[in-house]
Structure formats: structure tokens, C-alpha cells
Design a protein around this motif. Structure first.
Motif, PDB file in Angstrom:
ATOM      1  N   UNK A 314      35.788   5.265  23.784  1.00  0.00           N
ATOM      2  CA  UNK A 314      35.340   6.506  24.424  1.00  0.00           C
ATOM      3  C   UNK A 314      34.264   7.186  23.586  1.00  0.00           C
ATOM      4  N   UNK A 315      33.278   7.704  24.277  1.00  0.00           N
ATOM      5  CA  UNK A 315      32.255   8.555  23.661  1.00  0.00           C
ATOM      6  C   UNK A 315      32.061   9.762  24.559  1.00  0.00           C
ATOM      7  N   UNK A 316      32.755  10.801  24.204  1.00  0.00           N
ATOM      8  CA  UNK A 316      32.729  12.013  25.015  1.00  0.00           C
ATOM      9  C   UNK A 316      33.114  11.678  26.456  1.00  0.00           C
ATOM     10  N   UNK A 317      32.186  11.921  27.358  1.00  0.00           N
ATOM     11  CA  UNK A 317      32.538  11.703  28.764  1.00  0.00           C
ATOM     12  C   UNK A 317      32.447  10.229  29.176  1.00  0.00           C
ATOM     13  N   UNK A 318      31.745   9.482  28.372  1.00  0.00           N
ATOM     14  CA  UNK A 318      31.500   8.088  28.769  1.00  0.00           C
ATOM     15  C   UNK A 318      32.371   7.153  27.940  1.00  0.00           C
ATOM     16  N   UNK A 376      35.819  14.740  35.700  1.00  0.00           N
ATOM     17  CA  UNK A 376      36.822  15.798  35.707  1.00  0.00           C
ATOM     18  C   UNK A 376      37.834  15.429  34.631  1.00  0.00           C
ATOM     19  N   UNK A 377      38.675  16.408  34.276  1.00  0.00           N
ATOM     20  CA  UNK A 377      39.660  16.130  33.230  1.00  0.00           C
ATOM     21  C   UNK A 377      40.461  14.857  33.515  1.00  0.00           C
ATOM     22  N   UNK A 415      38.753   6.491  38.983  1.00  0.00           N
ATOM     23  CA  UNK A 415      39.939   6.339  38.144  1.00  0.00           C
ATOM     24  C   UNK A 415      40.632   7.693  38.007  1.00  0.00           C
ATOM     25  N   UNK A 416      41.938   7.655  38.022  1.00  0.00           N
ATOM     26  CA  UNK A 416      42.727   8.886  37.915  1.00  0.00           C
ATOM     27  C   UNK A 416      43.675   8.766  36.729  1.00  0.00           C
ATOM     28  N   UNK A 417      43.548   9.696  35.782  1.00  0.00           N
ATOM     29  CA  UNK A 417      44.419   9.673  34.592  1.00  0.00           C
ATOM     30  C   UNK A 417      45.712  10.432  34.879  1.00  0.00           C
ATOM     31  N   UNK A 418      46.794   9.874  34.378  1.00  0.00           N
ATOM     32  CA  UNK A 418      48.095  10.551  34.550  1.00  0.00           C
ATOM     33  C   UNK A 418      48.728  10.804  33.193  1.00  0.00           C
TER      34      UNK A 418
END
Lengths: 418, 190
Positions: A314-318, A376-377, A415-418
Motif C-alpha cells: 500500500x502507498x496511501x490511497x494506491x 472511500x474508507x 473492492x469492499x473492506x470489512x
């Protein structure tokens, strides 16, 4: 046919009705030497076996994850002790040189080894199941005796199971720690993160050894990935829709008409002389054989189950990632149109499907690399070029030379993080 | 036991193991057919081998509409016919007119279907028949082909097919008679 002939035929038919002969083993050796192919097939040709293997792997994976998570959380109902555990207000000392973990179940208020001076007060002790903990020696040295209290031990109540304590005793000094359910846990590792996704991926199939036009397919899939820091495992369910260009090659003869075939001539004598009579019958006439091609679209739908492992940074948002692993595909529907020549004047001589047909199941090796962008978060966009190498043939081998076809495509989704 | 359908699918994907299973299951029956069409066991084995290679190569084209065993039998028979064409020597085909003449001189002699001739003897008799007789007889009696179909497959005329069948029956009758006589004699003696 006379009766004798019928009987003769019957005799031989009866004698050979179930006639079998066991071929010698070398026949198979000779056949084997003359056919291509592989020695496997039974495992991968059985979708149930494959699904079972996939399920076992998934269950094992989940159990493994669960175990890792539990290892990170110290058992709330255990007491560790190295030595010199002492307790109670009557300063009774107990020694034990071996580390022991005592389940909370063995702590009870009725099976008492340590007597409380105050009969009115709460009683506690170590059960008989740990006799080594119980020393018959009298307390010898005050310095070896430590009294520890936890929470509101003013009531001298040792926390029992309902309180979920963790009590640690270090080598020399008792340093109990109390990890309540709401408290922090030492050496806590990051919990696996579940990421679900929906994707769409168009693909093109390539045939390295055949002169076949590349076929297109597209795929919708749902994915589930568990991330452990930089690594992740991914599986899911996908539907692959393929529309192969197919076609039938057929020879035909065009009907041209009829002519009267003279099969007999008779002569009648009349006053005017001999008159011939021509007996005829109409005969159909067809043109010479021509070849034609009837294109079709062969449609297939496969259910696909991938089992991938990957690495992500991960690099910030990307974030970027690479992943790979097998994917198992099972044919759930196919539609192969038959050639339908409605022209009554055509005589079909040969009708052959020229297009190789796909098989009922196959195994691919999937290799993908791409980037995710967090919008988004808990939501990210994913873009991923995918390469698939077919470990088992995607097509019936009798029609195609390329056993290992491959495909390339692009997979995009959310993609959706849980 | 694995079903034919699964074996066919696996064979279609090139599984040699599945084809081995197929061979194990059907080779005895198919060798029986090959034996009927051949001079001896060596030729029968050659036909069986060639036929199975064809089955392997064509199994993808089998559409599960008919009997799979029937489909394999047809391949074996066609392979045997190809052998017949390869081995075709100059053969004298008796015209049907000659046959009719001979037939009129023959008395109808019934042969008991339960005649005491064992399978091995009958097989030897069939295998020793002239090739033309053997093929026509097999195709007509066992496979149920019509004379027109036999003529088409063997590349002969319909009349020739009929002639060959007639001659084949005559040949077989002649060869079987001694065994019947022997059996009758044994019954009388014993």
C-alpha cells in the motif's frame, strides 16, 4: 431365403452372441504408443472431486486463520507460573519449579488446598489435579512469599472464570497481568482483513498450435480475499460466458430437375410399320458436389472457482498487487446450434462440425497483477490485467492440437473492506 | 464402476488413463468381432489395435445420441473392411445366375440350431472361409446389413454380395456336416 439358410444363420448367431476374447497385454502397449494424451484425467475430470478439494482447502485456510487469531489472544482463563507462587493472607507458600498452566475449571471454591484464615471470607485454592503445586512445607522464608492482589482483592477474591483474567508469573517475580476482554493484548498481531469484490473481465483466447480465430469471453465474478499484512489469499465464484465462432462444413448437391430414364423399349407392329414404345421413369438430377460452410455461435457458461495467493503493498490511497494460483472451471450450460438447411432442393452429403467444442471442466493457472485505488474508507477500485494458462485442455482434443491454450484479459471491479 | 459418459468425457480431454479404462471394458467384446472378420488371431489383434486408435481419435465426435458400444463396433467393422480392401486379392465372384442353377439342384437340408458343434470349431470354420464369403456373411448375418449396404461398403455389386452369401452358407454347411454326422454316430453308439 429358404429355411436351411435361416437355420444356418441362427446357428452362427447363437454361437457368437456373446463371443468375447481376452486381448493380450501387449495390444494395449501398442495402442498406448500410438496415442497422445496424458495419464491423468480422472481427478480433474470429476467436478465433485475438484469442488471437494476446493472446499477442503478453504476450510483448512479458515481454520488456520482462526488459529492464528486465537494464538494472538492469550487464553483468558489461564494462570502461568514458574515458581514461588504464593497467595493467601496466611502467607502459605507454594513452590513449583515447572511452568504450569492451570485451567480455570480447576479453580474452585470447594476443592481447597489453601486454607483461608478467615472462614467467612472467600476460599480459593488449586485443585487436586495439580498436586505438585501443593507443598507440604511450611512457609520458610518471608521473602519468598508474595501476595498479589488483583482488582478489588480487598475482598481477597481470586478472579475466577467469569472475570476472564490472565495471570502471568514471571521467572522470579510474579508480575500478574490482567487482560480483560476490553483491555489491550500484548503482542497483538494485525487481524486478517476481509476484502470482498465484484469484477468484470473481458478476455481473448489464444491457440498456439492451431489456426483458429481468437475467441472472446467475458466473466463476472465475486471475490473474497483475506489479507495478512502484505500477503493475501483469494477465492470466489465466477461465471464465464464464452461465445466461440463455430461452423459446419458440409458438401451438398443442388437439385436440378428430372429426366425420363428409358428402362425398356417395346415394338408394336401396326399397319404403318413397327412402332417403338419407350417405357420411362423420372430420375432426379443433382448438380456436382459443392462445399459450403455454415457459421454458428457456440455458447458456453462456466462456473469458476479460483484459489489464489498474492502479495500487496500500500502507498496511501494506491496499492499494487500480484497474485497467482489455480482456477477450476465447470461447464454449467452450453448452446451449440445444429446446422439447419431448409432448402428442399439440397442433398446433404456430409455434415461436419468444424469447430472444436469446449470440455466440461478444465483447470487454469491464473496470474494477475494490478492496482487498487481507494475511493472511500472501505471501497476501492481495482484494475488488473490477467493471464490464464490452461493446464488441462479447454477444448476436445480430437479437434484441436493446442492442449494448452491461454487467454489474456483485463479485470476491473470494486473492492469492499470489512 | 465409472460410467461410460465420464470415460468418454475424460477421453475427449486426452486422458490416457480413461482410455485405458475404456479399453479394459470393451476390448474383449470388440476382439470377438475382429476375430470373426479375420483369418487368424494376429490379424484380429491388428484390427483391434487400429480400431482403438481410431476410437481414441474420434471419441470427441461421438454424440451421446446412440449406443456407445454400437458406435465402437461400427468403427471396428469399418476397420476390418479397410483391412479387407487392403488385402483384396483377385477373387472370382460367382454370378447369381450360376447360383440359382446350383440352388435348384440342392435339396433343402435343415441344420439343427442346437447342433453339437462348439464355438471354437465354428470360429475356426468362419476364419477359414474365403475372405469375401467371410465379410459378406458376417455383415449380413451378425451386423444385419442389407445387400445394398454390403455392396456399398465392400465395393461390389449387390448380386456379388448375394452370391458371396450363398457361397458362404454352402461352405459352412459343408464344413459343419462332418461334425453333425459324428455327433449322430456317437449318439447311436452310445
Amino acid at each position: 431365403m429358404n429355411r436351411d439358410s435361416k437355420h444356418m444363420d441362427e446357428v452362427f448367431r447363437n454361437r457368437f452372441q456373446s463371443f468375447e476374447a481376452q486381448p493380450p497385454e501387449y495390444i494395449w502397449d501398442r495402442i498406448k504408443a500410438n496415442i497422445p494424451g496424458n495419464n491423468s484425467g480422472t481427478l480433474f475430470s470429476n467436478p465433485v472431486s475438484l469442488a471437494s478439494i476446493a472446499a477442503i482447502i478453504l476450510i483448512a485456510l479458515m481454520l488456520g486463520i482462526n488459529t492464528i487469531k486465537q494464538e494472538n489472544i492469550q487464553p483468558a482463563n489461564s494462570i502461568q507460573k514458574n515458581q514461588n507462587i504464593a497467595t493467601s493472607q496466611d502467607n502459605t507458600a507454594y513452590q513449583n519449579t515447572n511452568p504450569v498452566t492451570i485451567p480455570a475449571q480447576s479453580i474452585n471454591t470447594t476443592d481447597i488446598s489453601l486454607q483461608n484464615e478467615n472462614p467467612a471470607g472467600p476460599q480459593t485454592g488449586f485443585g487436586k489435579s495439580f498436586p505438585s503445586l501443593v507443598s507440604e512445607e511450611k512457609p520458610s522464608a518471608r521473602e519468598n512469599i508474595r501476595v498479589f492482589t488483583m482488582g478489588n482483592l480487598s475482598s481477597r477474591k481470586i478472579l475466577a472464570e467469569n472475570d476472564k483474567p490472565n495471570i502471568h508469573a514471571d521467572n522470579q517475580n510474579l508480575k500478574p497481568t490482567y487482560n480483560s476482554l476490553s483491555g489491550n493484548i500484548q503482542n497483538y498481531r494485525a487481524r486478517p482483513e476481509l476484502v470482498m469484490g465484484v469484477h468484470f473481465s473481458p478476455e481473448v483466447m489464444f491457440y498456439p498450435e492451431d489456426n483458429i480465430n481468437n475467441q472472446n469471453s467475458y466473466r463476472f465474478d465475486l471475490s473474497a480475499a483475506l489479507h495478512f499484512s502484505d500477503f493475501f489469499v483469494e477465492t470466489g465464484l465466477g461465471l464465464n460466458f464464452s461465445k466461440d465462432q463455430g461452423g459446419y462444413s458440409y458438401d451438398y448437391q443442388k437439385y436440378l430437375g428430372t429426366y425420363d430414364d428409358v428402362y425398356e423399349v417395346t415394338f408394336d407392329s401396326t399397319e404403318n410399320g413397327v412402332i417403338p414404345t419407350y417405357h420411362t421413369s423420372p430420375e432426379d438430377v443433382y448438380d456436382s458436389v459443392s462445399e459450403s460452410y455454415h457459421p454458428t455461435k457456440n455458447k458456453y457458461t462456466y462456473l469458476e472457482i479460483p484459489l489464489l495467493i498474492g502479495f500487496k503493498k500500500d502507498y496511501k490511497r494506491i496499492s499494487w498487487f500480484v497474485k497467482g494460483g489455480p482456477s477450476f472451471a465447470f461447464l454449467v450450460h452450453k448452446n451449440i446450434p445444429e446446422v439447419n438447411i431448409t432448402d428442399q432442393d439440397i442433398l446433404l452429403a456430409l455434415n461436419e462440425n468444424k469447430q472444436p467444442q469446449r470440455v466440461s471442466s478444465n483447470v487454469q493457472f491464473v496470474l494477475g497483477a494490478g492496482i487498487n485505488y481507494r475511493i472511500h474508507k472501505r471501497v476501492s477500485l481495482s484494475f488488473e490485467p490477467v493471464f490464464r494458462y490452461y493446464l488441462t485442455s479447454a477444448y476436445e482434443r480430437s479437434y484441436i492440437r493446442s492442449k494448452h491454450t491461454y487467454s489474456a484479459g483485463v479485470r476491473a471491479g470494486l473492492l469492499f473492506n470489512f | 464402476m465409472v460410467s461410460d459418459q465420464k470415460i468418454i468425457e475424460a477421453c475427449g480431454k486426452g486422458s490416457r488413463k480413461a482410455f485405458r479404462e475404456l479399453y479394459r471394458k470393451y476390448a474383449p467384446v470388440l476382439l470377438g468381432i475382429c476375430t470373426r472378420y479375420s483369418n487368424d488371431i494376429n490379424e484380429a489383434e491388428d484390427i483391434l489395435q487400429e480400431g482403438f486408435i481410431k476410437i481414441y481419435n474420434k471419441i470427441g465426435s461421438f454424440r451421446s445420441e446412440g449406443s456407445f458400444e454400437g458406435w465402437m463396433k461400427r468403427i471396428m467393422i469399418n476397420t476390418a473392411i479397410n483391412h479387407y480392401h487392403k488385402n483384396l486379392k483377385h477373387q472370382r465372384y460367382v454370378e447369381i445366375s450360376e447360383i440359382h442353377e446350383q440352388l435348384s439342384n440342392e435339396k433343402d437340408r435343415e441344420i439343427d440350431p442346437e447342433l453339437p458343434v462348439n464355438k471354437e470349431i465354428i470360429l475356426a470354420i468362419v476364419q477359414n472361409m474365403p475372405e469375401g464369403y467371410r465379410f459378406v456373411f458376417n455383415m449380413f448375418v451378425f451386423e444385419g446389413y442389407s445387400h445394398a449396404e454390403i455392396a456399398d461398403k465392400l465395393g461390389v455389386s449387390v448380386n456379388t454380395s448375394k452370391t458371396q452369401l450363398f457361397k458362404a452358407r454352402q461352405y459352412l454347411r459343408k464344413k459343419i456336416q462332418p461334425y453333425i454326422k459324428e455327433s449322430v454316430q456317437n449318439n447311436i453308439n452310445g
